[in-house]
Design a protein around this motif. Structure first.
Motif, PDB file in Angstrom:
ATOM      1  N   GLY A 143      16.108  72.798 -37.511  1.00  0.00           N
ATOM      2  CA  GLY A 143      16.672  72.862 -38.647  1.00  0.00           C
ATOM      3  C   GLY A 143      17.194  74.059 -39.556  1.00  0.00           C
ATOM      4  O   GLY A 143      17.691  75.061 -39.819  1.00  0.00           O
ATOM      5  N   GLN A 144      15.809  74.399 -39.414  1.00  0.00           N
ATOM      6  CA  GLN A 144      15.228  75.813 -40.086  1.00  0.00           C
ATOM      7  C   GLN A 144      16.244  76.719 -39.110  1.00  0.00           C
ATOM      8  O   GLN A 144      16.591  78.153 -40.249  1.00  0.00           O
ATOM      9  CB  GLN A 144      13.506  76.598 -40.325  1.00  0.00           C
ATOM     10  N   LEU A 170      19.810  68.338 -35.344  1.00  0.00           N
ATOM     11  CA  LEU A 170      19.259  67.803 -35.537  1.00  0.00           C
ATOM     12  C   LEU A 170      18.952  66.855 -36.665  1.00  0.00           C
ATOM     13  O   LEU A 170      20.081  65.571 -36.497  1.00  0.00           O
ATOM     14  CB  LEU A 170      19.972  68.918 -37.435  1.00  0.00           C
ATOM     15  N   SER A 174      17.648  66.837 -42.120  1.00  0.00           N
ATOM     16  CA  SER A 174      18.279  68.670 -42.135  1.00  0.00           C
ATOM     17  C   SER A 174      19.212  68.121 -42.212  1.00  0.00           C
ATOM     18  O   SER A 174      20.442  69.127 -42.759  1.00  0.00           O
ATOM     19  CB  SER A 174      18.173  69.050 -40.434  1.00  0.00           C
ATOM     20  N   GLU A 177      20.839  68.809 -45.521  1.00  0.00           N
ATOM     21  CA  GLU A 177      20.420  69.905 -45.541  1.00  0.00           C
ATOM     22  C   GLU A 177      21.755  70.835 -45.944  1.00  0.00           C
ATOM     23  O   GLU A 177      22.236  71.609 -46.275  1.00  0.00           O
ATOM     24  CB  GLU A 177      19.186  70.326 -45.291  1.00  0.00           C
ATOM     25  N   LYS A 367      17.390  72.494 -51.054  1.00  0.00           N
ATOM     26  CA  LYS A 367      16.212  72.796 -50.605  1.00  0.00           C
ATOM     27  C   LYS A 367      15.677  73.722 -51.959  1.00  0.00           C
ATOM     28  O   LYS A 367      13.803  73.162 -52.075  1.00  0.00           O
ATOM     29  CB  LYS A 367      16.517  74.221 -49.395  1.00  0.00           C
TER      30      LYS A 367
END
Lengths: 453, 260
Positions: A143-144, A170, A174, A177, A367
Motif C-alpha cells: 500500500g505504501q 491491496l 489500504s 486509503e 492518512k
C-alpha cells in the motif's frame, strides 16, 4: 468540457495482435471515469495510448481539443498533463529512495531545487508518507509503494490522472486509503481515470463508466445505466455489482419497491421498506390520489427514527368514510454526523466536542487525520468506509464525528448531504471548525416539533 | 526485515551524520592501521571503531561479533603460518609435531601480531562504514567524486532492482521448492538453471517497463540526485579530532617499540 477525446482509435501490436479498435470516447473534465472489462480487454493498452507512450496505428487522440503530436516537446507537455500510475508499483518506482523517486518527475520538468523540494514535500504529505522519505522502496509495504507511485505522479500536478488497476493486490484498508486519496484529488479538480474489473468499485465510485470487451467499447454511460443492463454485462464477461444484485433479489421477493439502484449499503438499507398501508378516517371531500398530512408521530408509531413526520397518499376511499392510504415516513432527527477539519486541529477542542456533542462514534478519513488521532490517543471506531458506516450509525440515532482534512471534508459533506436528500431521512450534517457553526450543538435542545419539515 | 548489512545501516542513527566525515574516519583508520609498525595502534583503532559502531551506530553486538568472526578465521590461520614459518631471532616456543620441529621466533611472532592487528583494524573500519552508511547515502558521495553521471544513474537503478529481482528470485525458488524442484542433486541443477533463465527474461522485461515508467514522467536522459545537506556538528568534530590525535600520538610513540 471535454478534456480527452479519441477518434476512430486503432492500435495493433507489432506482432499483429489488435489491441484497440474503433474507439471513440469523450472524457469530461473533473469527472471520475472507470474503464471496466476483463483482463486482456485492452484497458492497459488504451492507457498507454492516452499517455502518448504508444502511437496509434489509426485515428487520433485529442487533449483539450488539440490532437496529440508525437515530437518530444509535445509529448513532454502531454505527459506533464496526463499522469499515469501503473498497476505494479515496482515497475514504477525505480529510484533508491522515496524522496528521489517522487522528485524524478518535477526535476525532469526543470523546476528549481526549492520548487522540487516543496512539490515533493507536499505530495508526500498528501499521501501521508513524509516520514518515509529517506527509506528505500523495498522497505515499504504494498500500500505504501502504491502511495509513493501516486505521489510521484501527483508531484507533477497533472490535470488527468490515469490509474491502471489501482486496488490490485491491496488489503481493504489500504484500498480504502487509495480511494480516499483519489477522491481528494478529484475534489481539487483533477480528472481521474481508472481501469478495473471490480464492478462493485466502478459502480459505486465512478461518474461515468466505459465497458470494454475484446479491444472495443461495448457500452458506456452512468454506472446505473450501464450496470442495469445484464445482457451487456454478460457480453463483457462481468457480473452485476453485489448491492444491485441483492437489491434485485429483495425487490423480487416484494421486500422493497420503487425501482431504485442503490450504490452503497446505506442506500440499500434505505430501500428495505415494504409498501405500508393503513386504514384511516378521512374528512369528506378527499379524493383518491390526494396527499394527507398525518402529523408528527413518536414512540411506537415512529419506526425508523425517534420522531417522524408522516404523510399519506390516499389510494382508495371506502364507502363508510374510511380510506386506505400509503404511508410515507420522514424521519426527523435521527443521529447526526459532524465533520472536523484536522487542518485546524486542537486536541482540547475535539475532547470538548466529544463530550458536549454526546458523540458515540468516531471515524477518521485520510492518512494525516489517522496519524493525528493515533498520536493523541483518540479512540477511532472506524478507519475504512468511514462515510458509509457513519451514515448507518446516524440512521440508528447515533452521533458521529469524522476527522478529516482539506478536500475530503467537502467530499464527505457532499456525499452525506446527497444521501439525506435522496433518502429523505433527515439528520444533521455539519463541519465543526469552519465559519458556519456547528448546527446541532445549538439545536439539540430545541424540541423536534418546532423544526420545519 | 533486516537480513543484509544495508538494512542495518538504514536504521542506524549514524546514517544521518555527514557522509564525508564518516568516510574520512574510515580512510584515516585504514591508512593509519596499515602504516603502523607496531600492533598497538591498529588494535586501538579496531577498538575505537568497534565501540563507535556498536554504541553510536547501534549495531547489534551479537551481529557485530558474528560478522567479525568470519574474516577472523582466515586471519588467524594466516597468522599461525606466519608465526611458525618466518622470522629469525630468539626462539620463544618450540615443540615437535610428528617428528617435525616447530618453533615460534621473536621476529615471526611480532610480524604475526602486526598482521593480525592490521587486518582486524581494517575490518573494523570497513564494518563501521558498512553498518552506518547505507548505499543510498553513498550515491551522493559517488557523484561528488566526479564519477560519470551514467555510472551513478546505473548504480542507482541497479541498487533498486537488486531488491526487486531478489524478491522475484525468492518467489521462483519457493515455487520450485514446493513442487519438489530441489529434491535431488540433478533436479536442483535443472531448477537452478530454470531460475536463472527466467530471471534473465524477467529482467529484460523489467527493463522495458522501466523505460516506460521513466518516459511517462518526462525522462530526458538525466536522473537528478538530491543530496541531503548534513553539516558536521561541533561534538562530532571534537570527538573525531580527539580520535585522530590519539591515534597519531600512538603511532609516533610505538614507532620503534617492540612487544617482545
Amino acid at each position: 468540457m471535454i478534456i480527452l477525446e479519441t477518434r476512430n482509435l486503432k492500435y495493433t501490436y507489432p506482432d499483429g495482435t489488435v489491441a484497440i479498435q474503433d474507439l471513440n470516447i469523450e472524457i469530461m473534465k473533473g469527472k471520475k471515469i472507470a474503464f471496466v472489462g476483463q483482463n486482456g480487454s485492452g484497458k492497459s493498452t488504451l492507457f498507454l495510448l492516452l499517455n502518448g507512450t504508444l502511437k496509434p496505428s489509426q485515428g487520433e487522440i485529442l487533449f483539450r481539443g488539440v490532437p496529440f503530436k508525437y515530437d518530444s516537446k509535445s509529448l513532454r507537455e502531454i505527459r506533464k498533463s496526463i499522469g499515469i500510475v501503473f498497476q505494479n508499483s515496482d515497475d514504477q518506482i525505480f529510484a533508491p529512495t522515496v524522496f528521489q523517486d517522487v522528485a524524478f518527475g518535477p526535476s525532469n520538468l526543470g523546476y528549481s531545487k526549492e520548487k522540487i523540494n516543496t512539490c515533493v514535500q507536499l505530495a508526500l504529505e498528501q499521501v501521508g508518507l513524509s516520514r518515509f522519505k529517506d527509506k528505500p522502496p523495498h522497505h515499504l509495504s504494498g500500500g505504501q509503494k502504491k502511495r509513493v507511485a501516486i505521489a510521484g505522479v501527483m508531484a507533477m500536478e497533472p490535470e488527468v490522472i490515469i490509474l491502471d488497476e489501482p486496488l490490485s493486490n491491496l488489503d481493504p484498508v489500504s484500498a480504502d486509503e487509495i480511494m480516499d486519496l483519489i477522491n481528494e484529488f478529484n475534489h481539487f479538480g483533477s480528472t481521474i481515470i481508472i481501469s478495473t474489473h471490480d464492478v462493485d468499485l466502478a459502480y459505486r465510485w465512478a461518474d461515468y463508466v466505459f465497458l470494454m470487451s475484446n479491444s472495443r467499447i461495448i457500452g458506456q454511460g452512468t454506472p446505473v445505466e450501464v450496470f442495469k443492463d445484464s445482457e451487456l454485462l454478460k457480453k463483457a464477461g462481468l457480473k452485476q455489482p453485489t448491492t444491485l444484485e441483492i437489491y434485485h433479489e429483495i425487490e423480487r421477493r416484494g421486500l422493497a419497491y420503487g425501482r431504485h439502484s442503490p450504490k452503497t449499503i446505506p442506500e440499500l438499507v434505505n430501500t428495505l421498506k415494504p409498501l405500508e398501508l393503513m386504514w384511516v378516517e378521512v374528512p369528506p371531500g378527499v379524493k383518491e390520489g390526494d396527499n394527507l398530512n398525518l402529523g408528527v408521530m413518536y414512540g411506537e408509531y415512529a419506526t425508523q427514527s425517534p420522531y417522524e413526520a408522516i404523510n399519506a397518499t390516499v389510494l382508495h376511499i371506502h364507502s363508510d368514510g374510511r380510506a386506505v392510504v400509503e404511508l410515507k415516513r420522514k424521519g426527523i432527527k435521527a443521529g447526526g454526523i459532524l465533520l472536523y477539519d484536522t487542518e485546524n486541529y486542537s486536541l482540547p477542542e475535539i475532547k470538548q466536542i466529544l463530550k458536549k456533542g454526546e458523540i458515540t462514534f468516531v471515524g477518521a478519513m485520510g492518512k494525516k487525520s489517522k496519524i493525528l488521532a493515533e498520536q493523541d490517543g483518540i479512540q477511532l471506531d472506524v478507519t475504512s468506509g468511514v462515510i458509509d458506516k457513519s451514515i448507518l450509525m446516524a440512521l440508528c440515532g447515533k452521533r458521529c464525528l469524522i476527522l478529516t482534512a482539506g478536500g475530503m471534508v467537502d467530499h464527505a459533506l457532499k456525499r452525506i448531504k446527497e444521501y439525506v436528500e435522496k433518502s429523505g431521512i433527515e439528520f444533521t450534517v455539519g463541519v465543526v471548525n469552519r465559519e458556519e457553526d456547528c448546527q446541532w450543538l445549538k439545536e439539540s435542545r430545541s424540541s423536534p416539533e418546532t423544526l420545519k419539515i | 526485515m533486516t537480513n543484509i548489512l544495508d538494512d542495518y545501516a538504514l536504521i542506524s542513527p549514524l546514517r544521518h551524520r555527514n557522509n564525508w566525515l564518516k568516510l574520512a574516519i574510515v580512510l584515516f583508520g585504514l591508512l593509519a592501521g596499515v602504516s603502523s609498525r607496531s600492533p598497538i595502534p591498529p588494535f586501538f583503532i579496531a577498538l575505537c571503531m568497534s565501540f563507535a559502531t556498536v554504541t553510536f551506530g547501534k549495531a547489534p553486538l551479537s551481529l557485530y561479533v558474528k560478522l567479525l568472526l568470519a574474516p577472523m578465521g582466515f586471519a588467524v590461520i594466516g597468522v599461525f603460518i606466519i608465526a611458525f614459518f618466518s622470522g629469525t631471532g630468539p626462539e620463544l616456543l618450540s615443540f615437535e609435531l610428528l617428528g617435525y620441529p616447530l618453533s615460534v621466533r621473536a621476529d615471526g611472532f611480532e610480524l604475526a601480531l602486526l598482521v593480525l592487528a592490521r587486518s582486524i583494524s581494517g575490518m573494523c573500519c570497513l564494518y563501521f562504514l558498512a553498518l552506518t552508511t547505507p548505499m543510498i547515502e553513498l550515491f551522493a558521495v559517488l557523484k561528488a567524486s566526479r564519477l560519470p553521471e551514467s555510472f551513478i544513474e546505473l548504480s542507482m537503478l541497479i541498487y533498486r532492482y537488486i531488491f526487486v529481482f531478489l524478491d522475484i528470485a525468492l518467489s521462483i525458488k519457493y515455487a520450485q521448492t514446493v513442487r519438489l524442484g530441489y529434491s535431488s542433486f540433478r533436479r536442483s541443477i535443472r531448477s537452478l538453471g530454470m531460475l536463472g533463465s527466467t530471471l534473465f527474461v524477467r529482467s529484460w522485461e523489467q527493463g522495458d517497463k522501466l523505460f516506460l515508467a521513466m518516459n511517462s514522467r518526462c525522462y530526458d536522459g538525466k536522473m537528478a540526485l538530491f543530496e541531503v545537506h548534513r553539516p558536521v556538528r561541533a561534538p562530532e568534530m571534537l570527538l573525531t579530532s580527539a580520535y585522530f590525535l590519539l591515534t597519531l600520538a600512538l603511532l609516533y610513540l610505538t614507532k620503534n617499540a617492540s612487544i617482545v
